[in-house]
Design a protein around this motif. Structure first.
Motif, short mmCIF file in Angstrom:
data_model
loop_
_atom_site.label_atom_id
_atom_site.label_comp_id
_atom_site.label_asym_id
_atom_site.label_seq_id
_atom_site.Cartn_x
_atom_site.Cartn_y
_atom_site.Cartn_z
N ASP A 170 0.84 -1.21 0.00
CA ASP A 170 0.00 0.00 0.00
C ASP A 170 0.86 1.25 0.00
O ASP A 170 0.64 2.18 -0.77
CB ASP A 170 -0.90 0.02 1.25
N GLN A 182 2.71 1.71 -3.28
CA GLN A 182 1.86 2.20 -4.35
C GLN A 182 1.72 3.73 -4.29
O GLN A 182 1.62 4.38 -5.32
CB GLN A 182 0.47 1.56 -4.22
N ARG A 183 1.73 4.23 -3.07
CA ARG A 183 1.53 5.67 -2.90
C ARG A 183 2.77 6.49 -3.20
O ARG A 183 2.68 7.61 -3.66
CB ARG A 183 1.07 5.96 -1.47
N ARG A 184 3.95 5.94 -2.90
CA ARG A 184 5.17 6.74 -3.08
C ARG A 184 6.39 5.85 -3.28
O ARG A 184 6.40 4.69 -2.85
CB ARG A 184 5.39 7.61 -1.84
N GLU A 229 8.01 11.97 -9.55
CA GLU A 229 8.26 11.41 -8.21
C GLU A 229 9.72 11.45 -7.79
O GLU A 229 10.03 11.53 -6.60
CB GLU A 229 7.80 9.94 -8.17
#
Lengths: 246, 421
Positions: free
Chosen positions: A43, A46-48, A165
């Motif tokens: 999780d 996936q976000r960063r 990113e």
């Protein structure tokens, strides 16, 4: 290059170990997040993106190696170190084969761990933008051997997202991509990663001649034609990396 | 004649009791056989002698034909090795004519001893060592049986062909010789089995030590990992706040307790003292165990025991280990939450306690192994919980049954001895 703190993801089913490693790494200037199982870790991933992932090998639900394989699909550029209480030969080899950077025995030698993390964070980042998954995996393995942190993007959109990113030193760019062409990405790269050196990789020498001339005139370091000579490509990359360092 | 399958194929040493200095490599284990053992082996031989009805007359009869048989020992041995040599594997083993000559001499000596009429301690010891040696070289007992059978036939033929006395006496001699060879075979086989079992037990022990070591390594290195990293933090992070320092000290204490529990479990398992039984209220014990092992938030616990449930004969301290294991296993089986139901009921002479969870269940292939020491499918734990549970319940005269449905849950039923009214 951005001045953000290098990031580390710590995953261990032992909450005390998560907290300890977090305390230490934070004290040494890293941006740390922890998870006590593989699902929570994915999780987060996936976000960063994370520069480094420290993964406990033996965990309930999802073991560290399975987690790393999934993590690598999402974030190929995250360098993984696996930690194990019982280092058997097979597990270690399997982990290294899967692309893990190190397998560290428990109890962890923190001095060594910090040294490894520092070393990894110092490795130049490289983004491969190509829709051919096999080629990406081959380049990942070859360049990882040369101590590059290799991120992968298989489409125009994924490349655009990944460029926002992370700062990259070098970008290998295929000109033909699903969802847009590589030329369009040049601008995004100049905005998000002005320092990055671009090497164009293409299999369409004649069709794209004009385009290639254009990207070269816009500052790309060079072109490699598929099927490319790996040594020549490596030379170009090394050259670009050195230029970039100075 | 014989299919030799042993790796070294040193079948040819069949009757070589390994007494030469050249077999020094095999000696150390021999030293484990003490004079007392030899006394015991001799007693065993005498017992076997009595069983087949062996008398001094038998011994005298066999000895009386030694002179007749002696000239044929060498031809008999030549024939024996000729047969063995036809086997391809044997040719690899017999490396030199000297070795062959030595093997033959050993066998001739064996025959000479057979006809000596003296079946004393030394005789029996040498036979015993043959069996022991066969285990050492990995030669199956079956080969000794057939080899002796061939020699027996040869000896019988020699006696018949060269007999110059009355036939009834020949029959008596044959009878005695047969008994003697049977006794030889029995003592060799006895040695073989004893040594074979001993070795099996030894390798099983080594395997167990390996398993325990692996389990302990894992269980202790985890807390050590926390201790080491906390120590690093306390030593190197100078800017740590007093709160942070306190946190790390607490963590150290907690992990020391975890490491200590690993050792306690092991010693509990190793010691397993006899229980001191006294009547105890089961419900109270269950409530206590639940108090010490509180359920995670996602698990509901339901205890259903009638108020008039008869008391049971237990050692309360040991019962608490049993209940803790059953309860913790149930929790572990329900990582996503569920229900733990503990039910007590009275039967004729017993009181049953049913511990049922709605967890992941146990696959059928594991159900017979769950109470084996060191069997575990969890990422944490050595795998002694249920083994201890069963051992304790055995000593209580209590029984434990398990039923499980993968995906549905597991039910343990413990049947305790009811306390007298």
């Amino acid at each position: 290059m951005s001045t953000r703190h290098p990031s580390v993801l710590v995953v261990d089913d032992e909450i005390d170990i998560c907290n300890n490693l977090s305390d230490i790494l934070t004290a040494f200037g890293y941006d740390v997040e922890t998870a006590t199982n593989g699902f929570a870790a994915l999780d987060l991933v996936q976000r960063r993106p994370f520069d480094v992932a420290l993964l406990d090998l033996k965990m309930p639900g999802m073991d560290g190696l399975t987690l790393y394989r999934k993590l690598k699909k999402l974030r190929a550029g995250t360098v993984a170190m696996l930690v194990t209480a019982y280092a058997g030969g097979d597990t270690t080899r399997e982990a290294i084969d899967a692309g893990a950077w190190q397998v560290l025995p428990k109890p962890v030698d923190v001095g060594r761990l910090l040294g490894e993390v520092e070393r990894v964070v110092g490795q130049p980042t490289l983004l491969v933008v190509d829709d051919d998954a096999d080629l990406c995996e081959n380049l990942w393995q070859i360049l990882r051997q040369k101590d590059f942190r290799v991120c992968l993007a298989h489409s125009h959109d994924e490349a655009t997202r990944k460029l926002q990113e992370n700062p990259y030193r070098i970008i290998l760019l295929d000109l033909k991509l699903p969802g847009g062409n590589g030329v369009g990405l040049m601008e995004t790269i100049r905005e998000s990663n002005p320092e990055a050196k671009i090497v164009v990789i293409t299999g369409h020498r004649s069709e794209l001649e004009e385009t290639i001339d254009r990207v070269l005139s816009e500052g790309a370091e060079g072109v490699c034609y598929k099927p490319f000579d790996v040594n020549r490509l490596l030379e170009m990359i090394q050259h670009a990396a050195e230029q970039n360092r100075t | 004649m014989v299919q030799f399958t042993s790796p070294q194929n040193r079948a040819l040493n069949s009757f070589d009791a390994g007494e030469r200095p050249s077999s020094a490599g095999l000696r150390p284990v021999l030293h484990r056989v003490t004079p007392m053992d030899y006394e015991r082996i001799y007693e065993r031989y005498q017992e076997l002698q009595r069983y087949v009805g062996w008398t001094d007359e038998d011994a005298a009869r066999v000895a009386s034909v030694a002179g007749l048989a002696e000239p044929f020992f060498l031809p008999l041995v030549e024939d024996f090795y000729e047969e063995i040599e036809r086997h391809p594997a044997a040719r690899q083993v017999i490396k030199s004519p000297e070795q062959l000559a030595r093997l033959k001499a050993t066998l001739v000596n064996w025959l000479r001893e057979l006809f000596s009429g003296r079946y004393d301690r030394e005789y029996v010891t040498r036979r015993w060592r043959v069996g022991w040696r066969h285990v050492e070289i990995g030669l199956d007992q079956v080969f000794t049986n057939v080899a002796l059978s061939r020699l027996r036939r040869g000896l019988m033929r020699i006696l018949a062909e060269n007999w110059n006395r009355d036939i009834p006496f020949l029959l008596e001699v044959r009878q005695s010789l047969n008994s003697l060879i049977d006794l030889d075979l029995a003592i060799i086989e006895d040695a073989y089995q004893t040594e074979h079992l001993e070795r099996q037990a030894r390798s099983a022990r080594l395997a167990t030590i390996g398993q325990v070591a692996g389990g302990i390594a894992h269980e202790l290195r985890n807390p050590l990992n926390t201790l080491k990293t906390s120590a690093y933090f306390l030593r190197h992070v100078k800017s740590a706040s007093p709160e942070k320092v306190g946190e790390h000290l607490e963590r150290i204490e907690r992990q020391v307790a975890i490491a200590d529990r690993v050792i306690t479990t092991l010693t509990e398992f190793a010691r397993q003292p006899l229980p001191t039984l006294s009547p105890a209220p089961l419900v109270e014990c269950v409530q206590e165990a639940l108090g010490v092992n509180p359920a995670p938030g996602n698990i509901r616990v339901h205890v259903d025991c009638p108020a008039d449930l008869p008391r049971v004969m237990v050692d309360r301290a040991q019962l608490s280990i049993v209940l803790a294991n059953l309860i913790r296993n149930a929790y572990d089986a329900m990582p996503e939450g569920g229900e733990l139901k503990i039910t007590g009921s009275a039967a004729d002479a017993a009181v049953e306690l049913i511990v049922a969870d709605t967890g992941i269940g146990i696959p059928p292939e594991n159900i017979l192994r769950i109470m084996d020491p060191l069997f575990s499918t969890k990422t944490r734990g050595i795998g002694l919980g249920l083994a201890i549970t069963r051992a304790i319940l055995d000593k209580h005269g209590a029984t434990v049954r398990v039923r499980s449905e993968p995906g549905q849950g597991t039910t343990f039923t413990v049947s305790f001895v009811r306390a007298p009214q």
